[in-house]
Design an enzyme around this catalytic site. Structure first.
Site, PDB file in Angstrom:
ATOM      1  N   SER A  32       7.229   4.025  17.367  1.00 44.81           N
ATOM      2  CA  SER A  32       5.962   4.763  17.365  1.00 44.81           C
ATOM      3  C   SER A  32       5.179   4.427  18.628  1.00 44.81           C
ATOM      4  CB  SER A  32       5.126   4.515  16.101  1.00 44.81           C
ATOM      5  OG  SER A  32       5.369   3.260  15.565  1.00 44.81           O
ATOM      6  N   HIS A  64       7.520  13.323  12.649  1.00 44.58           N
ATOM      7  CA  HIS A  64       8.555  12.584  13.368  1.00 44.58           C
ATOM      8  C   HIS A  64       9.942  13.106  13.062  1.00 44.58           C
ATOM      9  CE1 HIS A  64       6.611   9.256  15.586  1.00 44.58           C
ATOM     10  NE2 HIS A  64       5.607   9.609  14.806  1.00 44.58           N
ATOM     11  N   HIS A  86      13.739   3.608   8.651  1.00 49.28           N
ATOM     12  CA  HIS A  86      13.482   2.209   8.292  1.00 49.28           C
ATOM     13  C   HIS A  86      14.007   1.890   6.892  1.00 49.28           C
ATOM     14  CE1 HIS A  86      10.379   3.653  11.082  1.00 49.28           C
ATOM     15  NE2 HIS A  86      10.330   2.422  11.562  1.00 49.28           N
ATOM     16  N   TYR A  88      12.156   0.556   4.699  1.00 49.97           N
ATOM     17  CA  TYR A  88      11.049   0.823   3.758  1.00 49.97           C
ATOM     18  C   TYR A  88      10.963   2.281   3.317  1.00 49.97           C
ATOM     19  CZ  TYR A  88       8.220   2.328   7.845  1.00 49.97           C
ATOM     20  OH  TYR A  88       7.748   2.958   8.966  1.00 49.97           O
ATOM     21  N   GLU A  89      11.730   3.149   3.968  1.00 52.63           N
ATOM     22  CA  GLU A  89      11.797   4.540   3.513  1.00 52.63           C
ATOM     23  C   GLU A  89      12.848   4.698   2.415  1.00 52.63           C
ATOM     24  OE1 GLU A  89      11.171   7.363   7.171  1.00 52.63           O
ATOM     25  OE2 GLU A  89      12.056   5.499   7.912  1.00 52.63           O
ATOM     26  N   ALA A 116       6.635  -0.475  17.935  1.00 49.43           N
ATOM     27  CA  ALA A 116       5.240  -0.901  17.902  1.00 49.43           C
ATOM     28  C   ALA A 116       5.193  -2.041  16.893  1.00 49.43           C
ATOM     29  CB  ALA A 116       4.339   0.242  17.482  1.00 49.43           C
ATOM     30  N   MET A 211       8.670  -4.009  11.511  1.00 49.94           N
ATOM     31  CA  MET A 211       9.455  -3.510  10.376  1.00 49.94           C
ATOM     32  C   MET A 211      10.702  -2.756  10.832  1.00 49.94           C
ATOM     33  SD  MET A 211       6.266  -1.971   8.206  1.00 49.94           S
ATOM     34  CE  MET A 211       4.654  -2.801   8.222  1.00 49.94           C
ATOM     35  N   SER A 212      11.106  -2.968  12.070  1.00 46.08           N
ATOM     36  CA  SER A 212      12.277  -2.229  12.574  1.00 46.08           C
ATOM     37  C   SER A 212      13.123  -3.142  13.440  1.00 46.08           C
ATOM     38  CB  SER A 212      11.800  -1.003  13.376  1.00 46.08           C
ATOM     39  OG  SER A 212      11.158  -1.417  14.571  1.00 46.08           O
ATOM     40  N   ASN A 235      -1.507  -4.103  17.362  1.00 45.20           N
ATOM     41  CA  ASN A 235      -2.604  -4.757  16.635  1.00 45.20           C
ATOM     42  C   ASN A 235      -2.309  -6.245  16.597  1.00 45.20           C
ATOM     43  OD1 ASN A 235      -0.396  -3.718  14.611  1.00 45.20           O
ATOM     44  ND2 ASN A 235      -1.326  -5.508  13.634  1.00 45.20           N
ATOM     45  N   HIS A 247      -3.847   1.425   9.007  1.00 45.17           N
ATOM     46  CA  HIS A 247      -2.642   2.048   9.576  1.00 45.17           C
ATOM     47  C   HIS A 247      -2.997   3.075  10.655  1.00 45.17           C
ATOM     48  CE1 HIS A 247       1.446   3.362   9.931  1.00 45.17           C
ATOM     49  NE2 HIS A 247       1.174   4.581   9.514  1.00 45.17           N
TER      50      HIS A 247
HETATM   51  I1  8IG Z   1       2.256  -1.073  14.766  1.00 41.57           I
HETATM   52  O1  8IG Z   1       1.075  -6.112  11.921  1.00 41.57           O
HETATM   53  C1  8IG Z   1       2.680  -2.574  13.534  1.00 41.57           C
HETATM   54  N1  8IG Z   1       3.829  -2.666  12.882  1.00 41.57           N
HETATM   55  N2  8IG Z   1       5.199  -6.020   9.924  1.00 41.57           N
HETATM   56  N3  8IG Z   1       3.106  -6.067  10.922  1.00 41.57           N
HETATM   57  C2  8IG Z   1       4.309  -5.460  10.729  1.00 41.57           C
HETATM   58  N4  8IG Z   1       4.649  -4.329  11.333  1.00 41.57           N
HETATM   59  C3  8IG Z   1       3.732  -3.788  12.167  1.00 41.57           C
HETATM   60  C4  8IG Z   1       2.488  -4.345  12.413  1.00 41.57           C
HETATM   61  C5  8IG Z   1       2.163  -5.567  11.759  1.00 41.57           C
HETATM   62  N5  8IG Z   1       1.831  -3.565  13.272  1.00 41.57           N
END
Ligand code: 8IG
Length: 272
Positions: A32, A64, A86, A88-89, A116, A211-212, A235, A247
């Site tokens: 992303s 996407h 991912h 998580y999907e 990201a 998460m990827s 972030n 988010h």
């Molecule tokens: I953009 O703070 C993004 N992706 N796990 N934690 C996790 N995945 C993210 C984060 C985060 N920010």
């Protein structure tokens, strides 16, 4: 059931036909924020919707749609893979790894994984890109799970000592000296971490959370590709800054950096 390698070979053959590319040199998986930036690399000569390729699952993230763009940059034939999927999907590790296995089966010997992520080190500002030096896979799964890979693929017990190629990292730092290096902890998500989990990741030696990336990196290394990982810090991870994570704000922060990401990729492509 078709094994994941045969499935990737079939998808690669379809990709070759649709794109007109016999063999890619480099594949870049766009996380992303990176897709917009990558537009600066130039106009693609072919665009293939991944929904038309065997084994690809549709991304569930709005806006996407999966695509593989083909373009020439610095005399290299590059595949830009967007629409990453991912765990998580609800996908399996093999489904997550399938796009990367496909582009490697279509020739790519260098795989750039972008994402990201959240930053654990408060001195690395949101908007910075960090070179991934190594990872900690906290997903409790692996694309190597399941039946042993068929011939001619290497052992499922793949060595990950040099997972994020030291050679590529040195080349990237030479071309982009502003890049620092970090260790990426891969969580399953999709919830963000608790402050205690971020503290755990920091104690383990991680500087980034996301998460990827980790499963794709393992699958790519197993297939013999060299891996370069780039994390866009969008972030500060939970508990590092005082403010809760939102988010949409996290995504927006990513978008703001988008312009410079394409320029960074353009600087890296000639040297990797
Ligand atoms: I953009 O703070 C993004 N992706 N796990 N934690 C996790 N995945 C993210 C984060 C985060 N920010």
């Amino acid at each position: 059931m078709t094994n994941p390698y045969q499935l990737a070979n079939e998808a690669a053959d379809e990709l070759r036909v649709r794109s007109g590319v016999d063999s890619y040199d480099v594949a870049i998986v766009l996380g992303s924020g990176w897709k917009e930036g990558a537009a600066a690399l130039g106009a693609p000569f072919a665009e293939v919707a991944t929904g038309t390729l065997r084994g690809f699952v549709a991304p569930t993230v709005v806006g996407h749609a999966g695509q593989i763009l083909s373009l020439k940059v610095a005399a290299k034939t590059v595949a830009l893979v967007s629409g990453r999927v991912h765990l998580y999907e609800g996908n399996t590790a093999d489904q997550v790894a399938h796009p990367v296995r496909t582009v490697i089966a279509a020739g790519a010997r260098t795989v750039v994984l972008t994402n990201a992520c959240g930053g654990i080190d408060p001195s690395v500002a949101a908007g910075s890109v960090v070179l991934i030096r190594d990872h900690i896979n906290l997903t409790a799964t692996s694309p190597m799970e399941g039946a042993a890979p068929p011939e001619p693929y290497g052992s499922r017990f793949v060595d990950l000592t040099d997972l994020y190629s030291a050679r590529l990292r040195a080349a990237a730092r030479a071309a982009a000296p502003e890049l620092t290096e970090g260790v990426y902890a891969g969580f399953r998500g999709p919830h963000y971490e608790t402050p205690a989990e971020v503290a755990m990741a920091r104690t383990m030696g991680a500087t980034l959370v996301g998460m990827s990336t980790v499963l794709e990196a393992i699958a790519a290394r197993h297939m013999g590709a060299e891996v370069l990982g780039l994390g866009l810090v969008s972030n500060l991870a939970a508990g590092v800054a005082q403010t809760p994570l939102n988010h949409l704000e996290v995504l927006e922060a990513g978008q703001q950096a988008a312009g410079s990401l394409g320029e960074l990729l353009a600087r890296l492509l000639p040297v990797i």
